[in-house]
Design an enzyme around this catalytic site. Structure first.
Site, PDB file in Angstrom:
ATOM      1  CG  ASP A  18     -48.947   0.963  19.576  1.00 32.44           C
ATOM      2  OD1 ASP A  18     -49.355   0.148  19.149  1.00 32.44           O
ATOM      3  OD2 ASP A  18     -48.164   1.306  19.097  1.00 32.44           O
ATOM      4  CG  ASP A 108     -53.436   1.776  20.206  1.00 29.79           C
ATOM      5  OD1 ASP A 108     -53.462   1.946  21.364  1.00 29.79           O
ATOM      6  OD2 ASP A 108     -53.320   1.673  19.315  1.00 29.79           O
ATOM      7  CD  GLU A 109     -48.490   2.251  23.471  1.00 30.45           C
ATOM      8  OE1 GLU A 109     -47.575   2.754  23.197  1.00 30.45           O
ATOM      9  OE2 GLU A 109     -49.758   3.106  23.051  1.00 30.45           O
TER      10      GLU A 109
HETATM   11 MG   LIG Z   1     -51.680   1.577  17.812  1.00 28.07          MG
END
Ligand SMILES: [Mg+2]
Length: 403
Positions: A18, A108-109
């Site tokens: 993350d 983003d993960e």
């Molecule tokens: Mg994040």
């Protein structure tokens, strides 16, 4: 199943990776003046806040007015979505280089399963450490990784390890670790559920685990009660599911601000083409279109592409095309400086069965591809570099491209 297989299945092999304060981190990466300062992305609603701004209580989804009250000296910047999408793509390329089992959760993960990679890439801890370093070096962003036996625990680990951290919980330490945490840390426990649990004196995950499913169902309803009971015991059978087939495969390399000689740029290009071509062959796919992306010193970008007559996954053909595309950009690069070079392949198709080497290279080149792939398979990506094998003499035989 024999004992070895069982122990592998029960190892902590799930990574939850993350990016930290993603949008704000991209802004700080691209503008050195923002580094170390509180940065808020988005004026109306806060889309992201740097850790320096979070220290003042600024949070995502907060109104911009409140954010400015909490942190009057924050630098507020407008979002640059295309820069975030580019950064996300680059990070996912690193994920895809790490393991074929990548499940994207958001921009983003992602979850990655690294089971079975011990001989090729090392232990899950080493892989997670490498992943963090590679994202930092190639994309210039901090990323936190949690490692555990289940998805839910891996996600808890990354949340606890933030920012810029790494946390692994070994399978035999799960209960001790999990049961000491406050109930809010369980995945899916929002403020409402947390309040209900705390109202009856349940503050730690261990207390929830000890309660028994019927009591939890009575307290929270059937769905939530059952789910929490399972998660409190780290019973989470969800697997990491690879995303649907990709429509393009790419890689990019951040170059920093230092001026590069043509030879250095060529070496970077060779590395990139080698990487994407190797991935294509691993996935048993071929590509027709080669796309070259360049970012200049002033953040302007250029994209050039060329579509081949025949799909291929052979490095020499793809490299010749990429070199021609880069060559056409030479004057621009000379004038404006280059900070990022990327190569991606699109127009993908499955490798036609029985005709692996359609078209371009001769048997020797194909054998070289196969040899390099197998060396990397065994010893990792950095084990061998093609630059020494494919000399610059090849530039002489570039295909002529239309403008
Ligand atoms: Mg994040």
């Amino acid at each position: 199943l024999d004992a070895n297989v069982c122990s592998l299945l029960h190892d902590a092999t799930i990574l939850h990776a993350d990016l930290d304060a993603f949008f704000a981190a991209v802004e700080q990466r691209d503008d050195p003046a923002l580094r170390g300062r509180p940065v808020v992305v988005g004026a109306g609603v806060v889309l992201a806040a740097s850790y320096e701004a979070r220290a003042f209580g600024v949070r995502s989804a907060m109104g911009g007015k409140l954010a400015r009250q909490l942190c009057p000296h924050a630098v507020v910047v407008s979002p640059r979505m295309s820069a975030y999408v580019d950064a996300s793509k680059a990070v996912f390329e690193v994920f895809e280089d790490t393991t074929p089992l990548v499940e994207g959760i958001s921009i983003d993960e992602a979850f990655l399963d690294v089971r079975g990679l011990a001989r090729i890439s090392g232990t899950p801890l080493q892989i997670a450490d490498d992943l963090r370093r590679t994202v930092r070096e190639q994309v210039g962003l901090p990323i936190t990784v949690g490692v555990a036996r289940t998805k839910s625990l891996a996600k808890i680990c990354s949340a606890l390890a933030k920012p810029d951290g790494l946390l692994l919980v070994p399978a035999d330490a799960e209960a001790v670790f999990l049961h000491a945490l406050p109930v809010e840390r369980l995945w899916g426990v929002g403020p409402v559920t947390a309040r209900r649990l705390r109202a009856v004196g349940l503050e730690r995950v261990g207390q929830v685990a000890a309660l028994g499913e019927p009591a939890l169902v009575a307290l929270l309803g059937r769905g939530t009660g059952r789910k929490l009971h399972a998660l409190a015991h780290n019973r989470d059978l969800r697997r990491v599911r690879a995303r649907r087939r990709r429509r393009s495969i790419g890689a990019q390399h951040a170059l920093g601000r230092r001026q590069r000689t043509p030879a250095e740029l060529d070496a970077v290009l060779v590395g990139l083409v080698d990487r994407v071509a190797g991935r294509m062959r691993k996935a048993q796919r071929v590509a027709r279109t080669v796309v070259l992306r360049v970012r200049f010193d002033d953040f302007a970008r250029a994209t050039r592409s060329h579509t081949l007559a025949q799909a291929t996954a052979e490095t020499p053909a793809l490299l010749a095309t990429a070199r021609a595309l880069l060559g056409a950009l030479d004057p621009l690069i000379e004038r404006r400086g280059i900070t990022l070079l990327g190569v991606s392949l699109s127009n993908l198709a499955d490798t036609p069965s029985g005709q692996l080497g359609l078209g371009f290279a001769d048997e020797r080149a194909r054998a070289l591809d196969a040899t390099l792939d197998s060396i990397r398979e065994r010893y990792g990506n950095s084990a061998i570099t093609r630059a020494v094998l494919l000399g610059r003499a090849e530039r002489a035989s570039l295909p002529q491209l239309p403008d």
